[in-house]
Design a protein around this motif. Sequence first.
Motif, PDB file in Angstrom:
ATOM      1  N   ALA A  66       0.843  -1.206   0.000  1.00  0.00           N
ATOM      2  CA  ALA A  66       0.000   0.000   0.000  1.00  0.00           C
ATOM      3  C   ALA A  66       0.872   1.246   0.000  1.00  0.00           C
ATOM      4  O   ALA A  66       0.600   2.199  -0.749  1.00  0.00           O
ATOM      5  N   GLN A  67       1.914   1.252   0.815  1.00  0.00           N
ATOM      6  CA  GLN A  67       2.804   2.408   0.892  1.00  0.00           C
ATOM      7  C   GLN A  67       3.564   2.627  -0.411  1.00  0.00           C
ATOM      8  O   GLN A  67       3.894   3.756  -0.759  1.00  0.00           O
ATOM      9  N   ALA A  68       3.822   1.546  -1.137  1.00  0.00           N
ATOM     10  CA  ALA A  68       4.542   1.634  -2.409  1.00  0.00           C
ATOM     11  C   ALA A  68       3.608   1.862  -3.588  1.00  0.00           C
ATOM     12  O   ALA A  68       4.069   2.046  -4.715  1.00  0.00           O
ATOM     13  N   GLY A  69       2.295   1.840  -3.343  1.00  0.00           N
ATOM     14  CA  GLY A  69       1.331   2.045  -4.422  1.00  0.00           C
ATOM     15  C   GLY A  69       1.213   0.857  -5.353  1.00  0.00           C
ATOM     16  O   GLY A  69       0.861   1.014  -6.518  1.00  0.00           O
ATOM     17  N   ARG A  70       1.462  -0.342  -4.862  1.00  0.00           N
ATOM     18  CA  ARG A  70       1.403  -1.559  -5.681  1.00  0.00           C
ATOM     19  C   ARG A  70       0.069  -2.259  -5.418  1.00  0.00           C
ATOM     20  O   ARG A  70      -0.034  -3.159  -4.596  1.00  0.00           O
ATOM     21  N   ARG A  71      -0.950  -1.796  -6.139  1.00  0.00           N
ATOM     22  CA  ARG A  71      -2.328  -2.232  -5.896  1.00  0.00           C
ATOM     23  C   ARG A  71      -2.509  -3.741  -6.006  1.00  0.00           C
ATOM     24  O   ARG A  71      -3.152  -4.369  -5.163  1.00  0.00           O
ATOM     25  N   LYS A  72      -1.970  -4.365  -7.057  1.00  0.00           N
ATOM     26  CA  LYS A  72      -2.167  -5.809  -7.227  1.00  0.00           C
ATOM     27  C   LYS A  72      -1.533  -6.610  -6.087  1.00  0.00           C
ATOM     28  O   LYS A  72      -2.124  -7.575  -5.599  1.00  0.00           O
ATOM     29  N   LEU A  73      -0.349  -6.196  -5.664  1.00  0.00           N
ATOM     30  CA  LEU A  73       0.287  -6.874  -4.527  1.00  0.00           C
ATOM     31  C   LEU A  73      -0.499  -6.649  -3.240  1.00  0.00           C
ATOM     32  O   LEU A  73      -0.622  -7.554  -2.419  1.00  0.00           O
ATOM     33  N   LEU A  74      -1.023  -5.438  -3.078  1.00  0.00           N
ATOM     34  CA  LEU A  74      -1.839  -5.137  -1.904  1.00  0.00           C
ATOM     35  C   LEU A  74      -3.037  -6.078  -1.848  1.00  0.00           C
ATOM     36  O   LEU A  74      -3.312  -6.695  -0.811  1.00  0.00           O
ATOM     37  N   VAL A  75      -3.742  -6.205  -2.948  1.00  0.00           N
ATOM     38  CA  VAL A  75      -4.906  -7.096  -3.010  1.00  0.00           C
ATOM     39  C   VAL A  75      -4.481  -8.538  -2.723  1.00  0.00           C
ATOM     40  O   VAL A  75      -5.135  -9.254  -1.955  1.00  0.00           O
ATOM     41  N   LEU A  76      -3.376  -8.959  -3.329  1.00  0.00           N
ATOM     42  CA  LEU A  76      -2.884 -10.324  -3.140  1.00  0.00           C
ATOM     43  C   LEU A  76      -2.556 -10.599  -1.671  1.00  0.00           C
ATOM     44  O   LEU A  76      -2.994 -11.610  -1.095  1.00  0.00           O
ATOM     45  N   PHE A  77      -1.804  -9.696  -1.042  1.00  0.00           N
ATOM     46  CA  PHE A  77      -1.402  -9.925   0.342  1.00  0.00           C
ATOM     47  C   PHE A  77      -2.573  -9.806   1.317  1.00  0.00           C
ATOM     48  O   PHE A  77      -2.622 -10.523   2.312  1.00  0.00           O
ATOM     49  N   LEU A  78      -3.521  -8.913   1.039  1.00  0.00           N
ATOM     50  CA  LEU A  78      -4.717  -8.863   1.881  1.00  0.00           C
ATOM     51  C   LEU A  78      -5.494 -10.171   1.759  1.00  0.00           C
ATOM     52  O   LEU A  78      -5.990 -10.706   2.757  1.00  0.00           O
ATOM     53  N   GLY A  79      -5.586 -10.698   0.539  1.00  0.00           N
ATOM     54  CA  GLY A  79      -6.266 -11.978   0.321  1.00  0.00           C
ATOM     55  C   GLY A  79      -5.577 -13.118   1.050  1.00  0.00           C
ATOM     56  O   GLY A  79      -6.233 -13.954   1.692  1.00  0.00           O
ATOM     57  N   PHE A  80      -4.233 -13.157   0.979  1.00  0.00           N
ATOM     58  CA  PHE A  80      -3.490 -14.192   1.707  1.00  0.00           C
ATOM     59  C   PHE A  80      -3.698 -14.065   3.213  1.00  0.00           C
ATOM     60  O   PHE A  80      -3.849 -15.067   3.908  1.00  0.00           O
ATOM     61  N   LEU A  83      -7.031 -15.490   4.017  1.00  0.00           N
ATOM     62  CA  LEU A  83      -7.016 -16.962   3.954  1.00  0.00           C
ATOM     63  C   LEU A  83      -6.371 -17.558   5.202  1.00  0.00           C
ATOM     64  O   LEU A  83      -6.882 -18.532   5.768  1.00  0.00           O
ATOM     65  N   LEU A  84      -5.272 -16.968   5.620  1.00  0.00           N
ATOM     66  CA  LEU A  84      -4.609 -17.463   6.829  1.00  0.00           C
ATOM     67  C   LEU A  84      -5.480 -17.248   8.062  1.00  0.00           C
ATOM     68  O   LEU A  84      -5.570 -18.131   8.926  1.00  0.00           O
ATOM     69  N   GLY A  85      -6.141 -16.095   8.140  1.00  0.00           N
ATOM     70  CA  GLY A  85      -7.051 -15.837   9.259  1.00  0.00           C
ATOM     71  C   GLY A  85      -8.192 -16.841   9.294  1.00  0.00           C
ATOM     72  O   GLY A  85      -8.569 -17.350  10.356  1.00  0.00           O
ATOM     73  N   ALA A  86      -8.739 -17.145   8.117  1.00  0.00           N
ATOM     74  CA  ALA A  86      -9.810 -18.145   8.041  1.00  0.00           C
ATOM     75  C   ALA A  86      -9.274 -19.531   8.413  1.00  0.00           C
ATOM     76  O   ALA A  86      -9.967 -20.310   9.079  1.00  0.00           O
ATOM     77  N   GLY A  87      -8.040 -19.818   8.026  1.00  0.00           N
ATOM     78  CA  GLY A  87      -7.414 -21.087   8.405  1.00  0.00           C
ATOM     79  C   GLY A  87      -7.278 -21.213   9.912  1.00  0.00           C
ATOM     80  O   GLY A  87      -7.531 -22.277  10.489  1.00  0.00           O
ATOM     81  N   PHE A  88      -6.876 -20.113  10.558  1.00  0.00           N
ATOM     82  CA  PHE A  88      -6.787 -20.102  12.016  1.00  0.00           C
ATOM     83  C   PHE A  88      -8.141 -20.449  12.627  1.00  0.00           C
ATOM     84  O   PHE A  88      -8.238 -21.281  13.535  1.00  0.00           O
ATOM     85  N   LEU A  89      -9.197 -19.799  12.141  1.00  0.00           N
ATOM     86  CA  LEU A  89     -10.536 -20.051  12.688  1.00  0.00           C
ATOM     87  C   LEU A  89     -10.983 -21.491  12.424  1.00  0.00           C
ATOM     88  O   LEU A  89     -11.663 -22.091  13.259  1.00  0.00           O
ATOM     89  N   GLY A  90     -10.587 -22.050  11.291  1.00  0.00           N
ATOM     90  CA  GLY A  90     -10.906 -23.450  10.995  1.00  0.00           C
ATOM     91  C   GLY A  90     -10.246 -24.401  11.973  1.00  0.00           C
ATOM     92  O   GLY A  90     -10.871 -25.348  12.467  1.00  0.00           O
ATOM     93  N   VAL A  91      -8.969 -24.145  12.280  1.00  0.00           N
ATOM     94  CA  VAL A  91      -8.262 -24.966  13.261  1.00  0.00           C
ATOM     95  C   VAL A  91      -8.922 -24.826  14.633  1.00  0.00           C
ATOM     96  O   VAL A  91      -9.132 -25.808  15.351  1.00  0.00           O
ATOM     97  N   LYS A  92      -9.271 -23.596  14.991  1.00  0.00           N
ATOM     98  CA  LYS A  92      -9.915 -23.367  16.296  1.00  0.00           C
ATOM     99  C   LYS A  92     -11.271 -24.087  16.343  1.00  0.00           C
ATOM    100  O   LYS A  92     -11.635 -24.662  17.369  1.00  0.00           O
ATOM    101  N   ALA A  93     -12.003 -24.087  15.235  1.00  0.00           N
ATOM    102  CA  ALA A  93     -13.286 -24.799  15.189  1.00  0.00           C
ATOM    103  C   ALA A  93     -13.074 -26.297  15.394  1.00  0.00           C
ATOM    104  O   ALA A  93     -13.855 -26.948  16.103  1.00  0.00           O
TER     105      ALA A  93
END
Length: 182
Positions: A66-80, A83-93
Amino acid sequence: TLGMWLFLVQEIMFFGGLFTVYFVYRLKYFPAFAAGSNTLDIRWGAINTAILIGSSLTMALAVHAAQAGRRKLLVLFLGFTMLLGAGFLGVKAAEYHEKFESHHVPGPAFHLDSHDKRFQGVDAGNVQLFFSLYFAMTGMHALHMVIGLGILGVLLVKSWKGAFSPEYNSPVELTGLYWHFV
């Protein structure tokens, strides 16, 4: 930024109180707390720790993008990160499901297997106290993860639409602070 830091200080005090209660009761009822904690699967804990560290990395990379203005990477890393946050919740479930199956959820259905060597010679009420704190603390953490995923979802949509630039990226940075705390 000041508001986020004040919020995080309040969260530190809240979780600090929970950890203090846990610490005091663990000292007071050590055999029961040891027995209860021995029912937790160290592999799930290790997997969730790796997931959280990985999501912290992807969130830091999202802030940098975001600070570098790299929109596609920003979207990619937010998506990752999501996914990891959802994975955490899946393990907790899965962990919670196992506790429900074993009747280790505090309340009227709480039950300890009398043939299980881990529970011999310990007070069931004190083990139930351990599980009360376990569910309160991990449940609050999971709630914070769900809130974080909602915020990340909003940021993902806004990022996709090009709302952030090197000049304006504070929502991503502040969410990063929240995510790292969580």
